[in-house]
Design an enzyme around this catalytic site. Structure first.
Site, PDB file in Angstrom:
ATOM      1  CG  ASN A  65      -1.662   0.952   1.432  1.00  0.00           C
ATOM      2  OD1 ASN A  65      -1.611   2.024   0.521  1.00  0.00           O
ATOM      3  ND2 ASN A  65      -2.334   1.276   2.697  1.00  0.00           N
ATOM      4  CE  LYS A 109      -0.328   3.048   4.713  1.00  0.00           C
ATOM      5  NZ  LYS A 109      -0.074   3.234   6.174  1.00  0.00           N
ATOM      6  CG  HIS A 165      -5.998   1.585   5.076  1.00  0.00           C
ATOM      7  ND1 HIS A 165      -5.459   2.404   5.781  1.00  0.00           N
ATOM      8  CD2 HIS A 165      -4.868   0.553   4.954  1.00  0.00           C
ATOM      9  CE1 HIS A 165      -4.169   2.269   6.439  1.00  0.00           C
ATOM     10  NE2 HIS A 165      -3.985   1.226   5.675  1.00  0.00           N
ATOM     11  CD  GLU A 183      -3.130   5.395   6.712  1.00  0.00           C
ATOM     12  OE1 GLU A 183      -3.107   5.454   5.404  1.00  0.00           O
ATOM     13  OE2 GLU A 183      -2.081   4.798   7.448  1.00  0.00           O
ATOM     14  CD  GLU A 238      -3.567  -3.048   7.257  1.00  0.00           C
ATOM     15  OE1 GLU A 238      -2.242  -3.066   6.855  1.00  0.00           O
ATOM     16  OE2 GLU A 238      -4.233  -1.889   6.638  1.00  0.00           O
ATOM     17  N   GLY A 257       2.455   1.969  10.971  1.00  0.00           N
ATOM     18  CA  GLY A 257       3.426   2.923  10.758  1.00  0.00           C
ATOM     19  C   GLY A 257       4.014   3.388  12.043  1.00  0.00           C
ATOM     20  CB  SER A 284       5.194  -2.230  11.962  1.00  0.00           C
ATOM     21  OG  SER A 284       4.754  -1.047  12.029  1.00  0.00           O
TER      22      SER A 284
HETATM   23  P1  PGA Z   1       2.820   0.170   7.731  1.00  0.00           P
HETATM   24  O1  PGA Z   1       1.395   0.299   6.971  1.00  0.00           O
HETATM   25  O2  PGA Z   1       3.340  -1.487   7.155  1.00  0.00           O
HETATM   26  O3  PGA Z   1       3.551   1.152   7.391  1.00  0.00           O
HETATM   27  O4  PGA Z   1       2.619  -0.259   9.157  1.00  0.00           O
HETATM   28  C1  PGA Z   1       0.433  -0.923   6.562  1.00  0.00           C
HETATM   29  C2  PGA Z   1      -0.860  -0.269   5.930  1.00  0.00           C
HETATM   30  O5  PGA Z   1      -1.330   0.783   6.461  1.00  0.00           O
HETATM   31  O6  PGA Z   1      -1.440  -1.093   5.365  1.00  0.00           O
END
Ligand code: PGA
Length: 245
Positions: free
Chosen positions: A9, A11, A94, A96, A164, A170, A210
């Site tokens: 992803n 982003k 997601h 976010e 997740e 993140g 992560s």
């Molecule tokens: P990350 O993000 O690997 O940076 O923790 C995962 C995601 O949001 O899909």
């Protein structure tokens, strides 16, 4: 046997030129991946990415879509538009999008149904906050998101789910492999309740939060984890190590 699927992803990173450069770097490096590989650049990078991924082992996904075909939805992109450029996957719900753009379980459900009707593979996300985990609400949250987000699906076996935990996204803080596997198990049990055990055994469930080259192997060894949704580590050359776990 469920085929592992690892998606990046990207982003809101990489403009179209940077997308081209990253594709040039990653495509040869992931050619011998152990998993089905998906890259999800921004909308603006999709067309370029689809062109470049032709004749490769990489599928291209969007990070979101609207459930309507067209109309007065300023700033939105429809599933039909994604299909028209050759996109084959789409991330839906997601955290976010849920947290920053108020996306609801109902919208997630509409999007998942629409994506499937267009032949797109939806990667439907779920996961709890740190507060919910610490107060013992993680399972209830994930089960509710799945019950509402995955209802009325014609062929659940085509859906990919990404568990997740929000506190691991993140942050550099990964769920332990046991925590991740347990939560993916909640997802599978909910799908079994909705669609039966046989179907649930066919659904691929990713862990996200992560994931990096150092922890992917132990996560992938868990019985309910069939892949990963990767953010920060997906836009580096070392993503290749993740898909080869
Ligand atoms: P990350 O993000 O690997 O940076 O923790 C995962 C995601 O949001 O899909």
């Amino acid at each position: 046997m469920r085929k592992p699927i690892i998606a990046g992803n990207w982003k809101m990173n990489n403009d179209v030129n940077e997308t081209e450069a990253l594709m040039n770097t990653l495509l040869p490096l992931v050619a011998d991946a152990k998993a089905e590989v998906v890259f999800c650049p921004t909308y603006l990078g999709l067309q370029k990415a689809v062109e470049m991924a032709k004749n490769s082992n990489v599928g291209i996904g969007a990070q979101n879509m609207h459930f309507e075909k067209s109309g007065a939805f300023t700033g939105e992109i429809s599933g039909e538009m994604l299909v028209a450029v050759g996109v084959t996957y789409v991330i839906i719900g997601h955290s976010e999008r849920r947290q920053l753009f108020n996306e609801t379980d109902e919208a997630v459900n509409k999007k998942a149904i629409k994506a499937l009707s267009l032949g797109l593979i939806p990667i439907v996300c779920c996961g709890e906050t740190l507060e919910e985990r610490e107060s013992g609400q993680a399972e209830a949250k994930v089960v509710r998101q799945m019950e509402l987000g995955l209802k009325n699906i014609d062929d659940i076996t085509k859906v990919v789910v990404a568990y997740e935990p929000i506190w691991a996204i993140g942050t550099g803080k990964t769920a332990s492999k046991e925590e991740a596997d347990e939560a993916c198990g909640w997802v599978r049990a909910t799908i079994a309740k909705l669609y039966g055990e046989d179907a649930a055994q066919k659904v691929r469930i990713q862990y996200g939060g992560s994931v990096n080259p150092g922890n992917v192997k132990e996560l992938m060894a868990m019985k309910n984890i069939d892949g990963a949704l990767v953010g920060g580590a997906a836009i580096k050359a070392s993503f290749a190590e993740i898909v080869k776990f």
